[in-house]
Design a protein around this motif. Structure first.
Motif, PDB file in Angstrom:
ATOM      1  N   TYR A 173       4.180  -1.933  -7.226  1.00 29.98           N
ATOM      2  CA  TYR A 173       3.360  -1.831  -6.018  1.00 29.98           C
ATOM      3  C   TYR A 173       4.114  -2.370  -4.812  1.00 29.98           C
ATOM      4  CZ  TYR A 173      -0.707  -0.813  -8.883  1.00 29.98           C
ATOM      5  OH  TYR A 173      -1.591  -0.221  -9.747  1.00 29.98           O
TER       6      TYR A 173
ATOM      7  N   THR B 104       0.278   0.418  -2.473  1.00 28.25           N
ATOM      8  CA  THR B 104       0.462   1.732  -3.075  1.00 28.25           C
ATOM      9  C   THR B 104       1.381   1.572  -4.272  1.00 28.25           C
ATOM     10  OG1 THR B 104       0.228   2.790  -0.915  1.00 28.25           O
ATOM     11  CG2 THR B 104       1.233   4.106  -2.676  1.00 28.25           C
TER      12      THR B 104
ATOM     13  N   THR C  72      -3.627   3.429  -5.484  1.00 29.28           N
ATOM     14  CA  THR C  72      -3.777   2.541  -4.333  1.00 29.28           C
ATOM     15  C   THR C  72      -4.699   1.374  -4.680  1.00 29.28           C
ATOM     16  OG1 THR C  72      -5.633   3.798  -3.440  1.00 29.28           O
ATOM     17  CG2 THR C  72      -3.434   4.383  -2.642  1.00 29.28           C
TER      18      THR C  72
END
Length: 158
Positions: free
Chosen positions: A100, A128, A134
């Motif tokens: 991420y 993201t 997300t």
């Protein structure tokens, strides 16, 4: 007229000198700025559904931070901080999980007056994943401690 003006001025000066000890010293304020400081630690990545469990990630943040504290002679304290950061979170043990990248902002405020203490903190994260997933989470934590030691606290995450 001159004698009256002199009398008024002397009375005013006397009142100021008599009242001077009642004036408190100005509070001591400190402000600290840190820019582009890097931290690396192991933790879970907070999720959009606010689950506080999950796989461990190695998280590296690059932050800017402002801390401000005001301390009064009578012991009262007011403090606040804001930290904004970009981050990269890499799975610690399972390389099949997404990496991420994102932004996080943390804010906190704290007050103490010798009888009560309170604080409020917010945590906002947008990320993201390398798989296109997300994360968008917002957390608020507030507490206060009453003079009798009673603690009130709430936590909200969405």
């Amino acid at each position: 007229m001159l004698r009256r003006l002199l009398t008024v001025c002397l009375m005013a000066a006397g009142l100021l000198l008599t009242g001077a000890p009642a004036f408190a010293a100005p509070p001591v304020t400190e402000t600290t700025h840190q820019k582009n400081f890097v931290e690396t630690f192991v933790d879970i990545v907070p999720t959009s559904n606010c689950v506080e469990e999950g796989p461990l990630y190695t998280i590296t943040t690059t932050s800017n931070l402002v801390e401000h504290t005001t301390t009064f002679d009578d012991g009262r304290v007011h403090a606040t901080f804001t930290q904004t950061a970009t981050f990269v979170a890499v799975p610690l043990e399972d390389p099949s999980l997404p990496t991420y990248t994102g932004k996080v902002t943390i804010w906190g405020g704290f007050n103490a007056n010798g009888q009560t203490v309170n604080g409020t903190f917010t945590f906002n994260l947008k990320a993201t994943g390398s798989d296109g997933s997300t994360i968008n989470t917002h957390q608020v934590d507030h507490f206060n401690v009453q003079p009798d030691g009673t603690v009130n606290e709430f936590f909200h995450c969405y």
